[in-house]
Design a protein around this motif. Structure first.
Motif, PDB file in Angstrom:
ATOM      1  N   PHE A 172       0.834  -1.200   0.000  1.00 45.70           N
ATOM      2  CA  PHE A 172       0.000   0.000   0.000  1.00 45.70           C
ATOM      3  C   PHE A 172       0.871   1.253   0.000  1.00 45.70           C
ATOM      4  N   SER A 173       1.949   1.218   0.776  1.00 46.42           N
ATOM      5  CA  SER A 173       2.884   2.342   0.805  1.00 46.42           C
ATOM      6  C   SER A 173       3.513   2.560  -0.565  1.00 46.42           C
ATOM      7  N   ALA A 174       3.820   1.475  -1.265  1.00 50.66           N
ATOM      8  CA  ALA A 174       4.379   1.585  -2.605  1.00 50.66           C
ATOM      9  C   ALA A 174       3.399   2.264  -3.558  1.00 50.66           C
ATOM     10  N   ALA A 175       2.124   1.897  -3.443  1.00 47.27           N
ATOM     11  CA  ALA A 175       1.105   2.516  -4.302  1.00 47.27           C
ATOM     12  C   ALA A 175       0.999   4.013  -4.028  1.00 47.27           C
ATOM     13  N   CYS A 176       1.102   4.397  -2.758  1.00 46.82           N
ATOM     14  CA  CYS A 176       1.027   5.819  -2.408  1.00 46.82           C
ATOM     15  C   CYS A 176       2.198   6.606  -2.991  1.00 46.82           C
ATOM     16  N   MET A 177       3.355   5.950  -3.118  1.00 47.58           N
ATOM     17  CA  MET A 177       4.534   6.630  -3.672  1.00 47.58           C
ATOM     18  C   MET A 177       4.333   7.051  -5.118  1.00 47.58           C
ATOM     19  N   ALA A 178       3.376   6.462  -5.811  1.00 43.44           N
ATOM     20  CA  ALA A 178       3.106   6.840  -7.198  1.00 43.44           C
ATOM     21  C   ALA A 178       2.637   8.288  -7.311  1.00 43.44           C
ATOM     22  N   LEU A 179       2.174   8.866  -6.198  1.00 46.22           N
ATOM     23  CA  LEU A 179       1.750  10.267  -6.207  1.00 46.22           C
ATOM     24  C   LEU A 179       2.911  11.217  -6.467  1.00 46.22           C
ATOM     25  N   VAL A 180       4.135  10.733  -6.346  1.00 45.99           N
ATOM     26  CA  VAL A 180       5.308  11.572  -6.621  1.00 45.99           C
ATOM     27  C   VAL A 180       5.247  12.130  -8.040  1.00 45.99           C
ATOM     28  N   PHE A 181       4.769  11.346  -8.997  1.00 46.81           N
ATOM     29  CA  PHE A 181       4.867  11.737 -10.401  1.00 46.81           C
ATOM     30  C   PHE A 181       3.970  12.915 -10.766  1.00 46.81           C
ATOM     31  N   PRO A 182       2.688  12.954 -10.357  1.00 43.61           N
ATOM     32  CA  PRO A 182       1.924  14.169 -10.624  1.00 43.61           C
ATOM     33  C   PRO A 182       2.458  15.385  -9.861  1.00 43.61           C
ATOM     34  N   LEU A 183       2.997  15.170  -8.667  1.00 47.43           N
ATOM     35  CA  LEU A 183       3.585  16.287  -7.919  1.00 47.43           C
ATOM     36  C   LEU A 183       4.812  16.828  -8.634  1.00 47.43           C
ATOM     37  N   LEU A 184       5.627  15.942  -9.158  1.00 48.08           N
ATOM     38  CA  LEU A 184       6.819  16.381  -9.894  1.00 48.08           C
ATOM     39  C   LEU A 184       6.428  17.153 -11.143  1.00 48.08           C
ATOM     40  N   TRP A 185       5.401  16.676 -11.825  1.00 45.64           N
ATOM     41  CA  TRP A 185       4.917  17.393 -13.017  1.00 45.64           C
ATOM     42  C   TRP A 185       4.370  18.774 -12.641  1.00 45.64           C
ATOM     43  N   LEU A 186       3.628  18.843 -11.546  1.00 45.20           N
ATOM     44  CA  LEU A 186       3.058  20.121 -11.121  1.00 45.20           C
ATOM     45  C   LEU A 186       4.145  21.123 -10.774  1.00 45.20           C
ATOM     46  N   GLY A 187       5.198  20.659 -10.083  1.00 44.30           N
ATOM     47  CA  GLY A 187       6.279  21.559  -9.702  1.00 44.30           C
ATOM     48  C   GLY A 187       7.090  22.046 -10.876  1.00 44.30           C
ATOM     49  N   ASN A 188       7.156  21.258 -11.946  1.00 43.61           N
ATOM     50  CA  ASN A 188       7.954  21.622 -13.112  1.00 43.61           C
ATOM     51  C   ASN A 188       7.137  22.270 -14.218  1.00 43.61           C
ATOM     52  N   ARG A 189       5.822  22.360 -14.022  1.00 46.98           N
ATOM     53  CA  ARG A 189       4.941  22.707 -15.143  1.00 46.98           C
ATOM     54  C   ARG A 189       5.306  24.051 -15.774  1.00 46.98           C
ATOM     55  N   LYS A 190       5.620  25.041 -14.931  1.00 46.15           N
ATOM     56  CA  LYS A 190       5.955  26.353 -15.472  1.00 46.15           C
ATOM     57  C   LYS A 190       7.415  26.714 -15.225  1.00 46.15           C
ATOM     58  N   SER A 191       8.159  25.744 -14.725  1.00 48.43           N
ATOM     59  CA  SER A 191       9.573  26.025 -14.497  1.00 48.43           C
ATOM     60  C   SER A 191      10.381  24.756 -14.757  1.00 48.43           C
ATOM     61  N   PRO A 192      10.513  24.377 -16.040  1.00 46.62           N
ATOM     62  CA  PRO A 192      11.255  23.150 -16.352  1.00 46.62           C
ATOM     63  C   PRO A 192      12.700  23.247 -15.881  1.00 46.62           C
ATOM     64  N   ILE A 193      13.346  22.112 -15.816  1.00 47.17           N
ATOM     65  CA  ILE A 193      14.708  22.055 -15.302  1.00 47.17           C
ATOM     66  C   ILE A 193      15.642  22.979 -16.066  1.00 47.17           C
ATOM     67  N   THR A 194      15.392  23.151 -17.362  1.00 50.16           N
ATOM     68  CA  THR A 194      16.297  23.964 -18.168  1.00 50.16           C
ATOM     69  C   THR A 194      16.290  25.416 -17.750  1.00 50.16           C
ATOM     70  N   THR A 195      15.295  25.898 -16.992  1.00 51.07           N
ATOM     71  CA  THR A 195      15.277  27.292 -16.572  1.00 51.07           C
ATOM     72  C   THR A 195      16.130  27.530 -15.333  1.00 51.07           C
ATOM     73  N   LEU A 196      16.552  26.440 -14.644  1.00 49.32           N
ATOM     74  CA  LEU A 196      17.405  26.598 -13.480  1.00 49.32           C
ATOM     75  C   LEU A 196      18.833  26.864 -13.938  1.00 49.32           C
ATOM     76  N   PRO A 197      19.595  27.649 -13.178  1.00 48.80           N
ATOM     77  CA  PRO A 197      20.979  27.898 -13.561  1.00 48.80           C
ATOM     78  C   PRO A 197      21.757  26.595 -13.651  1.00 48.80           C
ATOM     79  N   ALA A 198      22.546  26.469 -14.683  1.00 45.99           N
ATOM     80  CA  ALA A 198      23.370  25.267 -14.818  1.00 45.99           C
ATOM     81  C   ALA A 198      24.387  25.215 -13.693  1.00 45.99           C
ATOM     82  N   ALA A 199      24.664  24.043 -13.203  1.00 40.42           N
ATOM     83  CA  ALA A 199      25.620  23.879 -12.112  1.00 40.42           C
ATOM     84  C   ALA A 199      26.573  22.753 -12.444  1.00 40.42           C
ATOM     85  N   GLU A 200      27.882  23.027 -12.240  1.00 41.24           N
ATOM     86  CA  GLU A 200      28.876  22.013 -12.518  1.00 41.24           C
ATOM     87  C   GLU A 200      28.943  21.023 -11.359  1.00 41.24           C
TER      88      GLU A 200
END
Length: 398
Positions: A172-200
């Motif tokens: 059941f805990s594993a199934a709940c972890m699937a919620l990570v993916f819509p949350l990740l999409w929501l957080g990146n929706r208007k700020s994709p990774i490419t907009t963050l400053p590049a870091a070495e």
């Protein structure tokens, strides 16, 4: 996009969604509140329980320094997704582990992939924390990290009965972890990774040179001590509560975590206005006293009252350790050093169960929690060194 250093705004969309992912990540740790008892239902020798509990953290101790230098705010988003898939898979594998060898393999795998996930989330999050709000940010972060310990333990008993066993709870805990993916999409929706400053990526040599600051080393030592003393309370409290005749000792963590939440929400901004080292010292002493009292508690109400009291100490000390690490670090090393603070968390989760279970087997619960109290005294001495030698003893200046 990332928060510029000069900006004081904290509650961005990314910061909120990353905290939600953090909550899910640590729910699959809190669910192991019953793991010590679950091992007793398997054909595994009693003296190996502590080892199996500790293997998760041992794997994390090895994995974290290997992956931390390569993850930063600009590349960690994809690794949150990849590691989440692996965490879900590892939780399902527990149902197939029924002896020491297979359980050890699952624990090592779970520890490694959970660490990659935790490192990736924190590495991304530091890109959205302004320095002026670091105390408040890490106060809120640690509320989120420990909130599962308030929610999960008291519901495990009915959930285990309802789902038909602890193995199904992990599924059941594993199934709940699937919620990570819509949350990740929501957080990146208007700020994709490419907009963050590049870091070495930061080399191992640079990381080691960064660690020559005496203040950072002392903070890391205190973090190990705090978590080493905390873990015997978490993993062995259920057995201790049953020894006292308490039906559901998980409520101890509900009360302690609610206290922590109250402390961190009401005092989070205060952390940035007062001497953080002195606040840390006070919380270490308070927590050490709490462990001493825990060793002598004899009833349900005393245990629950102590949960409230220890919540104050944990609620102050744990976020301050991350905040001090953030403040002592150069901007380029904040992600690495913040993750190294979490490395100390994992090291404590390795040492605490391993040493705590050995103490418990030979001397019992009372001695175990007295030892935890003594360990906190050592942490207080380490904290005093931050006051006596705040900069003069930086190793890089020798």
């Amino acid at each position: 996009m990332g928060v510029p250093e000069k900006t004081n705004f904290l509650f961005s969309r990314e910061f909120i969604t990353l905290n939600a992912i953090t909550f899910l990540t640590y729910c699959n740790i809190a669910v192991f509140f019953q793991f010590h008892e679950y091992l007793g239902t398997l054909p595994i020798a009693r003296d190996r329980f502590g080892i199996l509990i500790s293997l998760f953290a041992l794997s994390a101790v090895i994995a974290r320094p290997l992956v931390s230098p390569f993850l930063n705010p600009s590349n960690s988003g994809k690794w949150i997704g990849i590691s989440s898939v692996l965490v879900i898979g590892s939780l399902w594998l527990y149902s197939f582990a029924d002896d020491f060898f297979t359980m050890a393999c699952v624990r090592l795998l779970h520890g490694a992939v959970h660490t990659i996930l935790a490192v990736a989330v924190l590495s991304r999050m530091v890109g959205f924390i302004p320095r002026e709000r670091s105390g408040q940010a890490f106060g809120l972060l640690f509320v989120v990290v420990l909130l599962p310990y308030a929610v999960v333990p008291p519901v495990l008993e009915p959930l285990t009965r309802g789902l038909g066993g602890f193995g199904h709870v992990l599924e059941f805990s594993a199934a709940c972890m699937a919620l990570v993916f819509p949350l990740l999409w929501l957080g990146n929706r208007k700020s994709p990774i490419t907009t963050l400053p590049a870091a070495e990526s930061i080399s191992l040599r640079e990381t080691l040179h960064n660690l020559k600051d005496f203040r950072l080393l002392m903070v890391f030592l205190i973090a190990v001590i705090v978590w080493t003393a905390f873990t015997p309370v978490f993993y062995f409290l259920k057995g201790f509560g049953e020894k006292l005749g308490i039906d559901n000792p998980g409520w101890f963590f509900t009360l302690s975590t609610l206290t922590e939440i109250f402390v961190r929400i009401t005092a989070g901004s205060v952390f940035d206005k007062f001497d953080k080292v002195k606040l840390l010292l006070g919380s270490l002493l308070w927590t050490g006293l709490g462990y001493a009292v825990l060793s002598q508690v004899s009833g349900e109400w005393g245990l629950y009252a102590l949960g409230l009291a220890l919540g104050i100490g944990w609620g102050i000390s744990m976020p301050l350790l991350s905040s001090l690490t953030f403040d002592y670090s150069q901007p380029r090393f904040r992600a690495v050093n913040s993750n190294l603070t979490m490395q100390m968390f994992q090291l404590g989760f390795f040492l605490g169960p391993a040493l705590g279970d050995a103490t418990l087997v030979h001397w019992g619960y009372e001695t175990l929690y007295l030892v935890c109290s003594g360990v906190m005294i050592i942490g207080t001495v380490a904290g005093l060194m931050l006051i006596w030698h705040p900069k003069r003893f930086a190793l890089e200046n020798r």
